[in-house]
Design an enzyme around this catalytic site. Structure first.
Site, short mmCIF file in Angstrom:
data_model
loop_
_atom_site.label_atom_id
_atom_site.label_comp_id
_atom_site.label_asym_id
_atom_site.label_seq_id
_atom_site.Cartn_x
_atom_site.Cartn_y
_atom_site.Cartn_z
N THR A 152 36.42 40.99 39.99
CA THR A 152 37.52 41.08 39.03
C THR A 152 38.83 40.99 39.82
OG1 THR A 152 37.85 43.48 39.17
CG2 THR A 152 36.09 42.69 37.73
N ARG A 153 39.95 41.05 39.08
CA ARG A 153 41.24 41.04 39.77
C ARG A 153 41.65 42.45 40.20
NH1 ARG A 153 46.71 40.78 39.47
NH2 ARG A 153 46.75 41.87 37.47
N LYS A 154 40.84 43.43 39.87
CA LYS A 154 41.19 44.81 40.19
C LYS A 154 40.87 45.09 41.66
CE LYS A 154 40.03 46.13 35.46
NZ LYS A 154 39.65 44.76 35.04
N THR A 155 41.87 45.54 42.38
CA THR A 155 41.71 45.82 43.81
C THR A 155 42.41 47.12 44.16
OG1 THR A 155 43.67 44.47 44.28
CG2 THR A 155 41.53 43.39 44.50
#
Length: 261
Positions: A152-155
């Site tokens: 995902t784009r969650k970092t």
């Protein structure tokens, strides 16, 4: 007397993900060292600059299946601290259980001590992400999934570049690097579609504003919405059960677009 150049970290053995350019790696390394040691460390200062060897070990205990990742980032940390690294386990390689020599470090004692904690934190974080990515890819392939397995784009704040890189080392797709990497209309944008004249008009407007070089993705809740999003390159079927997702995949138009679930 000539001196051989320092050993560089080999390319990943599993997936392949290009690391950031050297100047960016050095910048990240300095930033992380500044955070860890913003003022003089008396304990480090007392050891001096005598040449000191050190070893980086993996201690996986009785577990296996881990993947080594993060070597370029860790090497940059040691590099700006005046140390050289020789890797004994290639990036992307599976880590066997037990104590394993991953790399050897040589440099001034103060530099080795200043860099070790930051470098090990990076290696641990990246290796964890790469290991989970490799596991997810393995499960998908075992189930007959031939599509792309992506993150995902969650970092983690401050670790985006490292974690995106680690996803690639583990064999997964890192997804977009930032907001500008992909034109993405999610549910929050779609809630405002009426003000833009409807979803179709919003898609056309984003297309014009974003230019022809970037792809457009639209989050949809059903195939019916996906049909409306005809101008999208990527249709994201989000927050659906596996059964509903596969039903939608069977009905959705696939020509010229990517379906993401």
């Amino acid at each position: 007397m000539s001196r051989s150049p320092p050993a560089r970290s080999p390319p990943p053995a599993r997936g392949w993900a290009p690391p950031p350019p050297p100047h960016r790696l050095r910048s990240l390394a300095r930033s992380r060292l500044d955070e860890d040691a913003p003022w003089p460390d008396a304990a480090v200062a007392t050891v001096g600059d005598s040449a000191t060897p050190a070893q980086l070990l993996s201690k996986a205990g009785g577990h296996s299946g881990g993947v080594l990742a993060g070597a370029p980032f860790a090497e940059a940390v040691f590099g700006v601290s005046g140390c050289r690294v020789t890797w004994r386990v290639p990036e992307g390689a599976a880590l066997p259980p037990g104590r394993v020599l991953v790399a050897e470090v040589e440099g001034p004692a103060a530099g080795v001590l200043a860099a070790e904690s930051v470098a090990l934190n990076i290696l641990g974080r990246c290796s964890g992400v790469a290991s989970m990515a490799a596991r997810a890819v393995g499960v998908a392939r075992a189930q007959g999934w031939a599509g792309v397995v992506g993150g995902t784009r969650k970092t983690t704040p401050g670790f985006r570049l490292a974690e995106k890189y680690a996803l690639g080392v583990g064999g997964a797709d890192p997804h977009r690097a930032g907001l500008g990497g992909l034109l993405l209309l999610k549910d929050n944008h779609r809630a405002l579609a009426a003000a833009a004249g409807g979803l179709e008009q919003m898609i056309l407007g984003v297309r014009r504003a974003g230019g022809f070089t970037r792809q457009l993705g639209v989050e949809c809740l059903s195939v019916d919405e996906a049909l409306v999003a005809a101008g999208a390159d990527i249709v994201l079927l989000d927050n659906l059960s596996p059964q509903v997702s596969f039903q939608n995949l069977a009905r959705a138009p696939k020509k010229g677009r990517t379906l993401q679930v």
